[in-house]
Structure formats: structure tokens, C-alpha cells
Design a protein around this motif. Structure first.
Motif: not given
Length: 372
Positions: A139-148, A185-196, A106-110
Motif C-alpha cells: 500500500p501507498g500513501l493513498l491507502a494510509k490516508a483513507n478516512r483521514g 483497488r482499495h478505498p481512498a476516501r480522504f479530505v484533500l488539502v493543498g497549500s501553496g 484520524v490520520i493526517m498524511v503529509d
């Protein structure tokens, strides 16, 4: 895809094990529940600097089991689920073409703070599209993050428009890029984690509301615990592989628990009376919209599945409701986020349950079986 898809731990970059992370139970629980049910809608983690936010998120991605993906596909398409495969893969399957499948971590995209919209969403090469008659998409980062997992550090400093784009994709599971009348359009289903860091400002309430959960983390004050964290880190830095091996059994046990929870989740039921009471809590707290109700129901089911149960209990709801609602109470952008006191007080009144004064969300999550 290289032939070394099944990368061994010895050749992969060694990551601090998730089960070895001391404390920060609220953050760990929120992340695990989002992995069990990504439709919860992601986590916003607010806390002091140097409290292990990035370390925990990388550790979570490393902990997750490998997934089957279509080989050489830029969108990490699922070979069997049409909802998370690209249009090209779907077309090939409809034609009866055999699709090569590989196992992949499973990929994690920063997401870098200075990222542009093109970098995030991808770009269409208009010249190529016009001259060759093909939809040339980079493709951009959203494509890379699909399923990650898509991790945005300092999300409160990101441009509001970009945060909106991320939240839209996370909610719909698709990313659409349009330019000069060409749409892709392409699938972009990912767990979005924001921090601050709250000192640097909060997100606007409208954006904050769209994160499923809000976890607060604080610097550990107890000296003995601080020493334990420092020693753990020193031990890992000195010999990472040995430290990972020492925690391997716990890692495998938690990984198995996550996989079982994902399978069990569709069978989990929540009693009608409990659903009514969840909505009553949201109503009494004057939470706008219905996201709070939906997310609390989902999170309660996810924690029950995590513990191997098919019936949601009042205690399950108690352990997740603050995470799901605390960030939805703020109406004024200048107001600070409630630590959870209002939510707990309303919960105990509606459910007729005494919440002990020393009972915090962190203690609740420790009961969840998340090993510190």
C-alpha cells in the motif's frame, strides 16, 4: 495495532490546539466544512509563507474524534460501511467472520514534494503474484490516508500527473493500481488539502476547478493581533501540555459540534428557490461545468448543520459562495484568481441582498461559531 490504540494526550505528540489559532477564519471554516462533508471535495489554501497553514491542518486532524477501524488493516477500513472498507474485509464479513475493531485517531498524511507515483498509489509485486498466486500489494500513501486528511504542501509545484491522481482518488473514493494485467483497488476516501504560495505559480485552471474550495490567507497586518499570535506560540512552546489543557474545554466543545453536524447533515434541506439562485450566480459568472453549483449546495448545507440547523438560509450561502466559486472564474492560466469581489457582487445582485463593503468572507466565517 499496538495495545495502546487509545493513546493518551500525554504520550501522543502534542499539537497546537485548533481553537487557539488566532485569525485565518476563512481557512478554518473551509477545513471544518470539509470535515463535516468530505464530499465537498477538499480545500486549496493559497497564502503567504509563515501564515500557519501546516499548523492549522495538523491541529484539525488532532481535534477530530477517534474513529472505529478494523484492526491491522492497512486501509483503515470502516467495520460497518462497505464504501470505505477493503475488499478483503468485505469478504470476511460476508463469510460471517468476526472482525476485530479498534479506535484510532484520524490520520493526517503529509505528501512529500518528491513523492513518486508508486509511493503515492502503492505497488504490486509481480514476482510474488506469479510465483505464489496471490495479489501482493504494497500500500501507498493513498491507502494510509483513507478516512483521514491528505495534506500536500506546495501542491502547485507537484507534477500535474500526480495532482490528477490525487484528485481522481479524492473524487471517486477509490484508488486502482494496475500492472501487467493485475489490478488491485482499495478505498481512498480522504479530505484533500493543498497549500501553496501564489508567488510560486498557480495550478492549471482544470486542476484548480477540481478542488471543492479555495481559501486565501494573508499575513495579519494588525500589530496587536500579531503580538497575540507570537505570545500564543511562545506560551505553547514553553509548556505544550499546560497550553493544551487550558484549551481542552474549547477543543471538546468544537469536537462535539463537528460530530453533531455530521449526524445532522443528512436532514438539512435547501429550498428550491435558493438552489435556482445559486445556479443563476454560477451561470452569470460563466462558471464551467456544474461543480460550482454542487459544491456551493453542499457547503451551505454543511454550515447549517455546523450551527445545528436543518434549513439553509441566504446568509449560509453568502458565507460559503466565494470559497466555492472564486477559483472557477479563471479561464486563462496567466490570469490571477479573483479575491471574491466578482462573486460577492453577483451574489448580491441575484439574491437581492446588500453586501456591505466591509463584509468579507473572514467576517462571515467568524459568525459561524469558529472560535479564533
Amino acid at each position: 495495532m499496538s495495545p495502546t490504540a487509545q493513546t493518551t494526550a500525554s504520550t501522543r505528540r502534542v499539537v497546537f490546539p485548533f481553537t487557539a489559532i488566532v485569525g485565518q477564519e476563512e481557512m478554518k471554516l473551509a477545513l471544518l466544512l470539509n470535515v463535516i462533508d468530505p464530499k465537498i471535495g477538499g480545500v486549496m489554501i493559497m497564502g503567504d509563507r509563515g501564515t500557519g497553514k501546516s499548523t492549522t491542518i495538523r491541529a484539525l486532524a488532532d481535534l477530530l474524534p477517534e474513529i472505529p477501524v478494523v484492526a491491522n488493516d492497512p486501509f483503515n477500513s470502516d467495520p460497518s460501511d462497505p464504501d470505505i472498507m477493503s475488499d478483503e474485509v468485505r469478504a470476511l464479513l460476508e463469510q460471517g467472520t468476526e472482525i476485530p475493531v479498534v479506535q484510532k485517531k484520524v490520520i493526517m498524511v503529509d505528501l512529500p514534494l518528491g513523492a513518486t507515483e508508486d509511493r503515492v498509489c502503492g505497488t504490486i509485486d509481480i514476482e510474488k503474484a506469479l510465483s505464489e498466486g496471490v495479489k501482493a500489494f504494497e500500500p501507498g500513501l493513498l491507502a494510509k490516508a483513507n478516512r483521514g486528511i491528505l495534506y500536500v504542501d506546495e501542491v502547485n509545484l507537484l507534477d500535474d500527473h500526480l495532482v490528477d491522481v490525487l484528485l481522481d482518488s479524492a473524487a471517486s473514493g477509490w484508488n486502482t493500481v494496475e500492472r501487467e494485467g493485475i489490478s488491485i483497488r482499495h478505498p481512498a476516501r480522504f479530505v484533500l488539502v493543498g497549500s501553496g504560495n501564489p508567488e510560486e505559480g498557480e495550478l492549471r485552471p482544470q486542476l484548480l476547478d477540481r478542488f471543492g474550495m479555495h481559501a486565501e490567507i494573508h499575513t495579519v497586518k494588525e500589530p496587536a493581533l500579531r503580538v497575540e499570535i507570537v505570545e500564543q506560540r511562545a506560551e505553547f512552546d514553553q509548556n505544550p501540555l499546560e497550553f493544551v489543557d487550558k484549551n481542552q474545554t474549547n477543543q471538546e466543545a468544537l469536537q462535539e459540534k463537528i460530530v453533531n453536524a455530521q449526524k445532522l447533515l443528512p436532514s438539512v434541506k435547501i429550498d428550491y428557490d435558493l438552489r435556482v439562485k445559486i445556479s443563476e450566480v454560477c451561470s452569470q459568472l460563466d462558471v464551467d461545468g456544474l461543480r460550482g453549483d454542487i459544491v456551493t449546495n453542499r457547503a451551505a448545507k454543511a454550515i447549517a448543520a455546523f450551527e445545528g440547523r436543518t434549513e439553509v438560509t441566504i446568509d449560509d450561502i453568502r458565507r460559503v459562495i466565494t470559497l466555492c466559486l472564486r477559483h472557477r472564474l479563471r479561464k486563462d492560466p496567466l490570469e490571477s484568481i479573483d479575491s471574491g469581489y466578482k462573486v460577492e457582487k453577483t451574489f448580491s445582485r441575484v439574491f437581492g441582498v446588500e453586501v456591505a463593503e466591509d463584509t468579507t468572507q473572514a467576517n462571515g466565517s467568524q459568525k459561524s461559531g469558529v472560535r479564533s
